[in-house]
Design a protein around this motif. Structure first.
Motif, PDB file in Angstrom:
ATOM      1  N   PRO A 163     -26.555  -1.192  18.285  1.00  0.00           N
ATOM      2  CA  PRO A 163     -25.945  -2.508  18.480  1.00  0.00           C
ATOM      3  C   PRO A 163     -24.614  -2.397  19.242  1.00  0.00           C
ATOM      4  N   ILE A 164     -24.528  -3.133  20.335  1.00  0.00           N
ATOM      5  CA  ILE A 164     -23.259  -3.207  21.071  1.00  0.00           C
ATOM      6  C   ILE A 164     -22.714  -4.615  20.822  1.00  0.00           C
ATOM      7  N   ASN A 165     -21.638  -4.680  20.040  1.00  0.00           N
ATOM      8  CA  ASN A 165     -21.016  -5.960  19.681  1.00  0.00           C
ATOM      9  C   ASN A 165     -19.839  -6.228  20.600  1.00  0.00           C
ATOM     10  N   ALA A 166     -19.676  -7.491  21.031  1.00  0.00           N
ATOM     11  CA  ALA A 166     -18.407  -7.904  21.641  1.00  0.00           C
ATOM     12  C   ALA A 166     -17.579  -8.468  20.488  1.00  0.00           C
ATOM     13  N   LEU A 167     -16.321  -8.091  20.427  1.00  0.00           N
ATOM     14  CA  LEU A 167     -15.479  -8.572  19.324  1.00  0.00           C
ATOM     15  C   LEU A 167     -15.557 -10.091  19.205  1.00  0.00           C
ATOM     16  N   VAL A 168     -15.878 -10.566  17.992  1.00  0.00           N
ATOM     17  CA  VAL A 168     -15.735 -11.997  17.692  1.00  0.00           C
ATOM     18  C   VAL A 168     -14.313 -12.134  17.158  1.00  0.00           C
ATOM     19  N   ARG A 169     -13.463 -12.841  17.906  1.00  0.00           N
ATOM     20  CA  ARG A 169     -12.037 -12.901  17.543  1.00  0.00           C
ATOM     21  C   ARG A 169     -11.842 -13.982  16.486  1.00  0.00           C
ATOM     22  N   VAL A 170     -11.641 -13.546  15.256  1.00  0.00           N
ATOM     23  CA  VAL A 170     -11.535 -14.498  14.145  1.00  0.00           C
ATOM     24  C   VAL A 170     -10.068 -14.660  13.762  1.00  0.00           C
ATOM     25  N   GLY A 215     -30.230  -3.470  30.461  1.00  0.00           N
ATOM     26  CA  GLY A 215     -31.031  -2.659  29.545  1.00  0.00           C
ATOM     27  C   GLY A 215     -30.972  -3.062  28.090  1.00  0.00           C
ATOM     28  N   ALA A 216     -30.267  -4.162  27.774  1.00  0.00           N
ATOM     29  CA  ALA A 216     -30.312  -4.643  26.386  1.00  0.00           C
ATOM     30  C   ALA A 216     -31.732  -5.132  26.108  1.00  0.00           C
ATOM     31  N   ASN A 217     -32.300  -4.765  24.965  1.00  0.00           N
ATOM     32  CA  ASN A 217     -33.656  -5.237  24.646  1.00  0.00           C
ATOM     33  C   ASN A 217     -33.811  -5.625  23.178  1.00  0.00           C
ATOM     34  N   SER A 218     -32.733  -6.168  22.635  1.00  0.00           N
ATOM     35  CA  SER A 218     -32.775  -6.666  21.259  1.00  0.00           C
ATOM     36  C   SER A 218     -31.643  -7.668  21.089  1.00  0.00           C
ATOM     37  N   ILE A 219     -31.854  -8.631  20.188  1.00  0.00           N
ATOM     38  CA  ILE A 219     -30.782  -9.585  19.847  1.00  0.00           C
ATOM     39  C   ILE A 219     -30.845  -9.904  18.350  1.00  0.00           C
ATOM     40  N   PHE A 220     -29.734 -10.451  17.856  1.00  0.00           N
ATOM     41  CA  PHE A 220     -29.746 -11.138  16.574  1.00  0.00           C
ATOM     42  C   PHE A 220     -30.088 -12.597  16.867  1.00  0.00           C
ATOM     43  N   TYR A 221     -31.032 -13.133  16.108  1.00  0.00           N
ATOM     44  CA  TYR A 221     -31.576 -14.469  16.360  1.00  0.00           C
ATOM     45  C   TYR A 221     -31.357 -15.327  15.121  1.00  0.00           C
ATOM     46  N   GLY A 222     -30.899 -16.538  15.317  1.00  0.00           N
ATOM     47  CA  GLY A 222     -30.582 -17.413  14.177  1.00  0.00           C
ATOM     48  C   GLY A 222     -29.132 -17.831  14.291  1.00  0.00           C
ATOM     49  N   GLU A 223     -28.803 -19.007  13.725  1.00  0.00           N
ATOM     50  CA  GLU A 223     -27.505 -19.619  14.075  1.00  0.00           C
ATOM     51  C   GLU A 223     -26.282 -18.914  13.497  1.00  0.00           C
ATOM     52  N   LYS A 224     -26.497 -17.916  12.619  1.00  0.00           N
ATOM     53  CA  LYS A 224     -25.355 -17.229  12.033  1.00  0.00           C
ATOM     54  C   LYS A 224     -25.539 -15.717  12.130  1.00  0.00           C
ATOM     55  N   LEU A 241     -23.088 -12.712  10.345  1.00  0.00           N
ATOM     56  CA  LEU A 241     -22.833 -12.594   8.901  1.00  0.00           C
ATOM     57  C   LEU A 241     -22.025 -13.798   8.448  1.00  0.00           C
ATOM     58  N   THR A 242     -20.855 -13.995   9.081  1.00  0.00           N
ATOM     59  CA  THR A 242     -20.015 -15.145   8.706  1.00  0.00           C
ATOM     60  C   THR A 242     -19.684 -16.012   9.919  1.00  0.00           C
ATOM     61  N   THR A 243     -19.969 -15.522  11.122  1.00  0.00           N
ATOM     62  CA  THR A 243     -19.593 -16.263  12.342  1.00  0.00           C
ATOM     63  C   THR A 243     -20.836 -16.788  13.056  1.00  0.00           C
ATOM     64  N   LYS A 244     -20.580 -17.659  14.054  1.00  0.00           N
ATOM     65  CA  LYS A 244     -21.680 -18.350  14.728  1.00  0.00           C
ATOM     66  C   LYS A 244     -22.414 -17.458  15.725  1.00  0.00           C
TER      67      LYS A 244
END
Ligand code: SAM
Ligand code: DTB
Ligand code: SF4
Length: 326
Positions: A231-238, A291-300, A302-305
Motif C-alpha cells: 500500500p502506497i498512502n498519500a498522507l491524509v492531513r488531519v 502500475g497501481a493495481n489495487s484500491i480501497f473501495y467504500g466511502e471510508k 478507517l476514520t477518514t473519507k
C-alpha cells in the motif's frame, strides 16, 4: 543514468533487489520514461486493466497509545476521533456482507492498538473465520505481533497482515517515537514465518525528501520475498495531528513513487491507498498507468473519507478498468 538502470540484458533474480540509489535514479527519470518502464514491469506480471478491490473497516477506533505523527487515532493528538471498544463479531460480519455485495474481494479490519491483547485476538480470530466463511479474503492490521499471535491468526485462516514501514529508516524517528523501525521488521518477520501474506508499504507526503522515499522502497524491496501487497498512502492531513499542517503532496511525486514501487517489486500488488479522496480522476489514472493495481473501495478508510463507490464505479468505467477476480 539510463546505462546504470538498463537491466534488460541481466537475468532477474527470483526476488529482485534494488539499491536506494537505483530507486532514486528511477524516480528522477523523465516521467514518460518512468511510466514506460513501470508499464513494462506491470505487464510482465499482471493484466494492465485489472484492479484488486479491498474494503476497510475500523474494528477498534481511536485512543491509541502510539504517537504516529500522521494518525488521527493517536491519543497524543486532538483530532476529534472518539475512542471506541472492539466491535461485536456480528456487526463486523454485517459490514463484510455489505462490502461483498458492493464487489469487494478482500475485507481489511484495522484496530488502533500498539499490539493486540490475547483475549482481543480471540475475537479477531473469530471475525477472520466469519469473513472467510463469506468467501472473502481477509486482512487485519492490529499493530505489533509476536510469533505465537501470528500463528493464531494463521490458524483462523487469515490471508494478509498489514503492517507498514511508513517511511525510510532515517526519517522514521521524526514521525514515530513509541516503537522502532526494528520492531516493525520483527513483526513482518513473524507474519512471514507464520505463512501469512505480507501487506506492507508506507506514506508519502509527510515532509520526507526523495531520498527517504527511495529508502522506504529499497527497504521494502529488500524483504525476501517481496510483500505480496504494497500500500502506497498519500498522507491524509488531519487537523489536530502533528502532521495536519504539512505542505500538500504534488500528485506527480505520488505517481513517481508508485511507478518506482511497481518497478522495484514487479510481482507485488501495489495499492493506491489513502489520499484518493483529494486526487483528481486524471491523477488516479496516472497512478494506474504507473502500475497501481489495487484500491480501497467504500466511502471510508478507517476514520477518514474515501471516494464514494459511485465515483469509483464511474472512474473505472471511464478508464475501461475492471475488478480483478481473486
Ligand atoms: N495500529 C495499527 C498499526 O499502526 O500498525 C494498525 C492501524 S494503522 C491506522 C495502519 C496504517 O494506516 C499506518 O501504518 C499508516 O501507514 C496508515 N495511516 C494512518 N493514518 C494515516 C493518514 N493520516 N494518512 C495516510 N495513512 C495513514
Ligand atoms: C494502509 O496502508 N492504509 C490503510 C490500511 N493500510 C489500514 C489505512 C489508511 C488510514 C488513513 C487514515 C484514516 O482513515 O484513519
Ligand atoms: Fe496507533 Fe496505528 Fe494510529 Fe499509530 S498508526 S497511532 S499504532 S492506530
Amino acid at each position: 543514468m539510463s546505462v546504470a538502470l538498463d537491466r534488460s540484458s541481466v537475468v532477474a533474480p527470483a526476488t529482485p533487489q534494488w539499491t536506494r540509489e537505483e530507486i532514486l535514479a528511477l524516480m528522477e527519470l523523465p516521467l514518460p520514461e518512468l511510466i514506460y518502464r513501470a508499464q513494462t514491469a506491470h505487464r510482465q506480471h499482471f493484466a494492465p486493466t485489472e484492479v484488486q478491490i479491498s474494503t476497510l473497516l475500523s474494528i477498534k477506533t481511536g485512543g491509541c497509545p502510539e504517537d504516529c505523527g500522521y494518525c488521527p487515532q493517536s491519543a497524543h493528538h486532538d483530532s476529534g476521533v472518539p475512542a471506541s471498544k472492539l466491535m461485536d463479531i456480528e456487526e463486523v460480519l454485517e459490514a463484510a456482507r455489505r462490502a461483498r455485495a458492493a464487489g469487494a474481494q478482500r475485507f481489511c479490519m484495522g484496530a488502533a492498538w500498539r499490539s493486540p491483547k490475547d483475549h482481543d485476538l480471540d475475537r479477531v480470530a473469530a471475525m477472520v473465520e466469519g469473513v472467510k466463511s463469506l468467501g472473502m479474503e481477509t486482512c487485519v492490521t492490529l499493530g505489533m505481533l509476536r510469533p505465537d499471535q501470528a500463528a493464531r491468526l494463521k490458524s483462523a485462516g487469515l490471508d494478509y497482515y498489514n503492517h507498514n514501514l511508513d517511511t525510510s529508516p532515517e526519517f522514521y524517528g521524526d514521525i514515530i517515537t513509541t516503537r522502532t523501525y526494528q520492531d516493525r521488521l520483527d513483526t513482518l518477520a513473524a507474519v512471514r514465518e507464520a505463512g501469512i501474506n505480507v501487506c506492507c508499504g508506507g506514506i508519502i507526503g509527510m515532509g520526507e525528501d526523495l531520498d527517504d522515499r527511495a529508502g522506504l522502497l529499497a527497504t521494502l524491496a529488500r524483504l525476501d520475498p517481496h510483500p505480496e501487497s504494497v500500500p502506497i498512502n498519500a498522507l491524509v492531513r488531519v487537523a489536530g495531528t502533528k502532521l495536519g499542517d504539512t505542505e500538500p503532496l504534488d500528485p506527480i511525486d505520488f505517481v513517481r513513487t508508485i511507478a518506482a514501487a511497481r518497478i522495484a517489486m514487479p510481482a507485488s500488488t501495489v495499492r493506491l491507498s489513502a489520499g484518493r479522496e483529494t486526487l483528481t480522476d486524471e491523477a488516479q489514472a496516472l497512478c494506474f498507468l504507473a502500475g497501481a493495481n489495487s484500491i480501497f473501495y467504500g466511502e471510508k478508510l478507517l476514520t477518514t473519507k474515501n471516494p464514494e463507490a459511485e465515483r469509483d464505479n464511474a472512474l473505472f468505467a471511464k478508464l475501461g478498468m475492471t475488478r480483478r477476480e481473486s
